[in-house]
Structures are given as structure tokens and as C-alpha cells.
Write a protein that holds these residues in place. Structure first.
Motif, PDB file in Angstrom:
ATOM      1  N   ASN A 131       0.857  -1.185   0.000  1.00  0.00           N
ATOM      2  CA  ASN A 131       0.000   0.000   0.000  1.00  0.00           C
ATOM      3  C   ASN A 131       0.895   1.237   0.000  1.00  0.00           C
ATOM      4  N   ASP A 132       1.065   1.833  -1.186  1.00  0.00           N
ATOM      5  CA  ASP A 132       2.032   2.903  -1.360  1.00  0.00           C
ATOM      6  C   ASP A 132       1.504   3.865  -2.415  1.00  0.00           C
ATOM      7  N   TRP A 133       2.044   5.053  -2.490  1.00  0.00           N
ATOM      8  CA  TRP A 133       1.550   6.046  -3.443  1.00  0.00           C
ATOM      9  C   TRP A 133       1.786   5.643  -4.888  1.00  0.00           C
ATOM     10  N   VAL A 134       2.729   4.720  -5.120  1.00  0.00           N
ATOM     11  CA  VAL A 134       2.970   4.265  -6.488  1.00  0.00           C
ATOM     12  C   VAL A 134       2.128   3.043  -6.848  1.00  0.00           C
ATOM     13  N   THR A 135       1.372   2.502  -5.907  1.00  0.00           N
ATOM     14  CA  THR A 135       0.417   1.445  -6.205  1.00  0.00           C
ATOM     15  C   THR A 135      -0.902   2.113  -6.540  1.00  0.00           C
ATOM     16  N   ILE A 136      -1.184   2.216  -7.844  1.00  0.00           N
ATOM     17  CA  ILE A 136      -2.294   3.067  -8.271  1.00  0.00           C
ATOM     18  C   ILE A 136      -2.770   2.672  -9.668  1.00  0.00           C
ATOM     19  N   ALA A 137      -4.051   2.901  -9.916  1.00  0.00           N
ATOM     20  CA  ALA A 137      -4.623   2.751 -11.253  1.00  0.00           C
ATOM     21  C   ALA A 137      -4.894   4.154 -11.786  1.00  0.00           C
ATOM     22  N   GLU A 138      -4.166   4.540 -12.846  1.00  0.00           N
ATOM     23  CA  GLU A 138      -4.351   5.855 -13.442  1.00  0.00           C
ATOM     24  C   GLU A 138      -3.785   5.858 -14.854  1.00  0.00           C
ATOM     25  N   ASP A 139      -4.278   6.758 -15.668  1.00  0.00           N
ATOM     26  CA  ASP A 139      -3.786   6.951 -17.027  1.00  0.00           C
ATOM     27  C   ASP A 139      -3.789   5.647 -17.825  1.00  0.00           C
ATOM     28  N   GLY A 140      -4.761   4.779 -17.543  1.00  0.00           N
ATOM     29  CA  GLY A 140      -4.868   3.539 -18.288  1.00  0.00           C
ATOM     30  C   GLY A 140      -3.899   2.465 -17.852  1.00  0.00           C
TER      31      GLY A 140
END
Length: 248
Positions: A131-140
Motif C-alpha cells: 500500500n504505497d503512493w505508487v500502487t495506483i490505477a491511473e492513465d490507463g
């Protein structure tokens, strides 16, 4: 200027290691540029000029990068940049890039006919999603920071994949094949998966994207907010960066 590498061989350096490096710079060194302050998609426009997609709505013009990096291929990357007062043209902001480091960027894969084949090809070795700021769904993209044991056999490459289990309901599964290299040290790495070509277009709506994975103690899942890429359509060829020495 040689770009500073935060991720080397797929492993994220610890804060202590970074601070040890920074001490060599002297007391007046700006330590803030040692750490990434953004996760971006590196793209090129219709004129083959590079730009950075910060999120679904924000694009950055890197004024000190004139030629497309990474051979013009679209990748996710960690970056440290500073906003500057210069014309940004059609982009949201103009920035000076202090350094940039690409992330292993892949396409998802389809499930195989049986669970046995899935385990053999894609693997079933445990990992933890951090769980970190780089674990993310964005920009496809779905970008993941994960943690596992590796390095016991330095000649063994680990394989990671994102399997599209149910595309209509946006369910995916993270798979890890350690090829028997499970007795090394615990370390983290990053990987990004381009979802647009494998999952249905959300038509501008935000949907629930369910990620499943086998952790060390139990099977786990997490739900992300996902919307098909609202950014500029660009070259979609995937690339692998220097982490290919440890993961693929």
C-alpha cells in the motif's frame, strides 16, 4: 548529467542507502531531489516531442528533454521534477526534470485453459502488494509496488504477469513465477501494466477494478478506481528497462 537511479535491478533502495549517498554531496546538497516526487507516463506527441502524463488530466512539458527517451516507447517512470516559469504550449505545466527512471512496463495476459497451466506458466509464488503512493490505477495503467523473496540465485529471473480473469467485470490477478528462487532476501520492485488494450473502455466512467493475488498468508484482493485513459493517445509499444536483470 547521468540520471540518478532510485530503482536498480528491480529493487527499491532503502531510505538509509539514499541518505548515505546524499551525505557524499556535502551539507549544501538539496536532498529533496534524491527522491521521486511523481509517477508519470512518458509519452510522445504527434510531432514526436516528449511529454509526461502526470494523471488523467495533467501533462508536463520537460523543457530539458528534447529527444524522446527510451527510444520513443511509452513507459511508466518515476521522476523528480521542478515546475518552472516557461511556456508549456498545449501542456498543463513546464518542468525541469532532475532525473527519471523507467519502470518495467508490460501488457496484461489472458488466462490459460487450466489452473495447472496457469501455475506452470505464470507461476503461483507468493508476493505482497504494498500500500504505497505508487500502487495506483491511473492513465490507463495499473502500477504496483510488490514485495517478495529473491536473489538466492542471481542468475534466475522472476516472471510477473497480470492475468485478465474477467474483463467484463474488470477482475485481474497478479501472478509471480520465482522459478524456485525463493530463498533470497526480501525486496521490493515496481511493475506497470497497460490496461487499455485488454479491458473494455469505460466510456469516461469510473469503475471498480479488482486485483487478486496470492500473499504469504492467504489469498488477497483490493479494489481500485479505474477509468480508461483520458490522456493523449500515443505510441503504445511496451518496453522493459534495466530491471530485466531480475524480473520480466
Amino acid at each position: 548529467m547521468k540520471l540518478l537511479s532510485i530503482i536498480r535491478k528491480g529493487v527499491i533502495f532503502s531510505m538509509g542507502a539514499l541518505m548515505m549517498q546524499s551525505c557524499l554531496k556535502g551539507d549544501d546538497y538539496d536532498y529533496s531531489i534524491m527522491m521521486p516526487n511523481a509517477l508519470v507516463t512518458v509519452k510522445t506527441d504527434a510531432n514526436n516531442k516528449p511529454f509526461l502524463q502526470l494523471d488523467d488530466k495533467t501533462t508536463l512539458l520537460p523543457v530539458n528533454i528534447s529527444e524522446p527517451p527510451y527510444n520513443g516507447k511509452e513507459v511508466r517512470a518515476l521522476v523528480n521534477y521542478k515546475e518552472i516559469e516557461e511556456p508549456s504550449g498545449s501542456h498543463s505545466k513546464a518542468v525541469h526534470v532532475n532525473w527519471m527512471d523507467s519502470i518495467l512496463t508490460k501488457k496484461p495476459v489472458l488466462p490459460l485453459s487450466t489452473e495447472e497451466k496457469m501455475d506452470k506458466v505464470y507461476g503461483n509464488d507468493p508476493i505482497e502488494i504494498i500500500n504505497d503512493w505508487v500502487t495506483i490505477a491511473e492513465d490507463g495503467y495499473l502500477t504496483l509496488r510488490f514485495r517478495t523473496d529473491w536473489g538466492g540465485n542471481p542468475n534466475t529471473k522472476h516472471l510477473v504477469n497480470l492475468v485478465v480473469v474477467d474483463k467484463d467485470n474488470y477482475i485481474v490477478e497478479f501472478r509471480h513465477n520465482a522459478y524456485g528462487d525463493t530463498n533470497g532476501h526480501v525486496a521490493d520492485a515496481l511493475v506497470a501494466f497497460k490496461l487499455n488494450e485488454m479491458l473494455p473502455d469505460t466510456q469516461g466512467k469510473t469503475v471498480k477494478l479488482t486485483l487478486k493475488w496470492k500473499a504469504y498468508t492467504e489469498d488477497k484482493s483490493h479494489v481500485f478506481e479505474y477509468c480508461t485513459n483520458k490522456g493523449t493517445d500515443t505510441k503504445s509499444e511496451m518496453t522493459k528497462n534495466r530491471t530485466k536483470n531480475f524480473i520480466q
